[in-house]
Motif scaffolding. Structure first.
Motif, PDB file in Angstrom:
ATOM      1  N   THR A  99      -6.370  -8.240   1.685  1.00  0.00           N
ATOM      2  CA  THR A  99      -6.194  -6.800   1.855  1.00  0.00           C
ATOM      3  C   THR A  99      -7.177  -6.219   2.866  1.00  0.00           C
ATOM      4  N   SER A 100      -6.691  -5.323   3.706  1.00  0.00           N
ATOM      5  CA  SER A 100      -7.504  -4.724   4.756  1.00  0.00           C
ATOM      6  C   SER A 100      -8.675  -3.932   4.181  1.00  0.00           C
ATOM      7  N   GLY A 127       0.826  -1.192   0.000  1.00  0.00           N
ATOM      8  CA  GLY A 127       0.000   0.000   0.000  1.00  0.00           C
ATOM      9  C   GLY A 127       0.867   1.252   0.000  1.00  0.00           C
ATOM     10  N   PRO A 185      -3.535  -2.544  -0.172  1.00  0.00           N
ATOM     11  CA  PRO A 185      -4.161  -1.659   0.817  1.00  0.00           C
ATOM     12  C   PRO A 185      -4.410  -0.250   0.274  1.00  0.00           C
ATOM     13  N   SER A 244      -9.047 -10.958   5.559  1.00  0.00           N
ATOM     14  CA  SER A 244      -9.274  -9.532   5.375  1.00  0.00           C
ATOM     15  C   SER A 244     -10.162  -8.982   6.482  1.00  0.00           C
ATOM     16  N   THR A 261       4.644  -2.408   3.199  1.00  0.00           N
ATOM     17  CA  THR A 261       4.004  -1.111   3.008  1.00  0.00           C
ATOM     18  C   THR A 261       4.722  -0.066   3.860  1.00  0.00           C
TER      19      THR A 261
END
Length: 624
Positions: free
Chosen positions: A555-556, A307, A596, A511, A347
């Motif tokens: 992915t969050s 991200g 992200p 997630s 990230t």
């Protein structure tokens, strides 16, 4: 009498002439899905049996291994399997599979370092043989030929009849299957060989004939074995070799044969390059939701698996091949770039002029956010795949060397090191004044004291397989509870102070996300459902269909201005209402995993900064 004596001589001469007109055959052995594991001795015995059997033959020109050489991609597994394969007498060529890439403690560095390449090209008998690695590239998602591999394929010389090796079948098992097949046809690829399914299988990819090979492993109904391919006069045949003992193996009659001719591309593509058989959400979804506007976008020459960090009017990220970049949020133009000496799956985090991230070369780096120059570097004993968090002038980050570290933001000096982590760390930790929480690829979740690094508690998954570890999920904290989604398809709520399990919810993968007010935890299932959990009462608020289909993205999830954004593994962002989960809009950025997201509100508009695994970077905007 002389006449009859002459006739056999004519036949003999004709036979010699016909035989000389035929080309010499090219014969190669193909092994795949070895799944070498220290705990799976049967896989070791099967591979050794195959290597020994190949070495007894004098008719094998070279050997190709079609991926999943290891079971978990660890450095020790790669070293062990390489040592056995080094015993082959014929020349060896390998491609990596998903088990070599997804759970790689080195961020795929070790595989490439040990074998020396990520793709190969050789010519023999008038044919060109091509092979390359495939993802998922550290992040759980369907397969994807990396951006770097696609550029390599596109750059190959045309007009050479070729055979292509990859671990995956080049159908919808691979997210960019249509781009791969289109490119291969341009390069005169006439046949494809893969693995992944563990059984001999005949396939066809838009006109290109193909086969998948059996695993080398023994099963309840099969002995160890491999395949032998014979290529002569543009005809290929495949025979299976079964190994019953050290002294007994049998090559069966060919189970497949085909004449190999050039393949014309007859597939019809739409304006976005998608074929008619593309089975997932298409780009026309963007036309149905014009309220979501693309401000700018561009494509990198490498995968992106991270991200962003954001500061002011700049965003910072890294490509998987180690290039760190700063871009303007106004127009996406590059401000600076700096190359690290390894792959990047971390990230970045930013505070002041310090831009911090991990690298697969085994170090944590702090770059000057103004120009990309190195401020400090902290060496570790293995790759740093974890994403850092900066909290109160400390950098909290995990690595693959069994350690989690707190570093001084100003100079990278060690504040403390926790040295008892089982497995390697991939996630970004949760950090506040009372604890540091993270998972590892050994089925464990840890909580440490942020000031001293002392262990507060651990949680262990009930399932023993490392693949059920809470390692990819970025955990969140709300209402005195730690929440995370696990590969065993459960969301867990733990007491933050003790690690005691308070609740579990079915239907998740890896997630998770938290509402702005901290009252709601969001997750999603693998099968087109999203859910919201009250962080205080631990009751479901809603569990509804979201239209994303089968999805395994880790992915969050992000909430902004009452909109919950679900990144998917196929390049889509699904926006739902925070109130009831109803779908508000969908937008397609690419065909690959969405990394992200970074969101913010500016005046009367919402901005969403996104990247995808295949190298797309895009800024979206919509009215509040």
């Amino acid at each position: 009498m002389k006449k009859y004596l002459f006739m056999p001589l004519v036949f003999l001469i004709c036979g010699i002439f016909c035989a000389s007109a035929q080309s010499e055959p090219v014969r190669f052995a193909f092994m795949t899905d070895l799944h070498w594991s220290a705990s799976l001795t049967s896989s070791q015995a099967a591979l050794r049996a195959c290597v020994n059997d190949i070495n007894t033959r004098n008719d094998i020109d070279f050997v190709v291994v079609g991926g999943d050489l290891t079971d978990f991609g660890s450095d020790s597994e790669i070293a062990d399997v390489k040592a056995v394969l080094d015993g082959l007498r014929p020349q060896l060529y390998v491609v990596a599979g998903n088990h070599d890439a997804k759970w790689s403690e080195s961020g795929c560095n070790t595989f490439e370092k040990v074998f020396g390449y990520s793709h190969f090209e050789l010519e023999k008998g008038g044919w060109r043989f091509l092979g390359c690695n495939s993802g998922p590239d550290m992040r759980m998602a369907p397969a994807l030929l990396p951006r770097e591999s696609m550029l390599w394929l596109e750059g190959l010389e045309e007009g050479k009849k070729s055979i292509f090796f990859n671990h995956y079948p080049q159908d919808s098992s691979v997210l960019n299957y249509f781009d791969v097949t289109k490119t291969l046809k341009k390069k005169d690829v006439r046949f494809e060989i893969g693995g992944h399914w563990h059984v001999n299988t005949i396939l066809n990819y838009g006109g290109i004939p193909a086969v998948l090979g059996r695993s080398t492993q023994a099963t309840a109904t099969a002995v160890p074995g491999y395949n032998v391919f014979t290529l002569q006069d543009d005809h290929i045949s495949v025979s299976e070799v079964r190994i019953y003992s050290d002294m007994c193996s049998v090559e069966l009659s060919p189970w497949y044969g085909c004449d190999l001719a050039a393949v014309e591309d007859r597939v019809i593509y739409d304006e976005h390059g998608l074929p008619d058989d593309y089975p997932w959400m298409r780009y026309d979804v963007n036309d149905r939701h014009p309220e979501v506007r693309t401000v700018w976008s561009f494509r990198e020459d490498a995968n992106i698996a991270v991200g962003f960090a954001k500061k002011g009017n700049s965003a910072y990220y890294a490509t998987a091949d180690g290039v760190v970049k700063a871009v303007s949020l106004k127009d996406g133009s590059e401000s600076w770039h700096s190359r690290l000496p390894g792959k990047v799956y971390s990230t970045p985090a930013i505070s002041g002029r310090y831009l911090v991230l991990g690298c697969a070369d085994g170090a944590v780096y702090a770059l000057d956010s103004r120009n990309g120059k190195l401020l400090w570097k902290k060496e570790t004993d293995k790759s740093v795949l974890g994403s850092p968090v900066i909290y109160k002038d400390k950098v909290y980050v995990g690595a693959s060397d069994g350690c989690f570290r707190a570093l001084n933001l100003k100079d990278g000096s060690s504040v403390w090191t926790f040295t008892d982590v089982a497995g390697f760390i991939e996630c970004r930790p949760f950090v506040d004044a009372s604890q540091v929480v993270f998972g590892s690829w050994a089925g464990k979740m840890y909580s440490l004291d942020p000031e001293t690094g002392h262990l507060q508690w651990t949680w262990s998954c009930e399932k023993s397989s490392r693949m059920y570890s809470p390692a990819a999920c970025w955990p969140v904290k709300a209402g005195g509870r730690i929440f995370f989604a696990n590969p065993d398809r459960l969301v867990y709520a733990l007491d933050a102070s003790t690690g005691r399990e308070l609740a579990r919810f079915e239907g998740a993968r890896e997630s998770i996300g938290l509402s702005v007010d901290g009252n709601t935890v969001y997750s999603k299932s693998m099968f087109h459902h999203s859910l919201a959990i009250d962080s205080e009462s631990l009751e479901l608020k809603w569990n509804v269909e979201n239209g994303m289909g089968y999805d395994i993205s880790p992915t969050s999830i992000v909430e902004v201005d009452g909109i919950v954004l679900f990144p998917t593994d196929k390049g889509n962002i699904i926006a739902v209402s925070a109130v009831d989960g109803s779908v508000l809009w969908s937008h397609k950025i690419s065909i690959a995993l969405v990394n992200p997201l970074t969101t913010w509100i500016e005046r009367d508009r919402i901005f969403i900064l996104a990247s995808t695994m295949d190298g797309r970077v895009e800024l979206l905007s919509l009215a509040r």
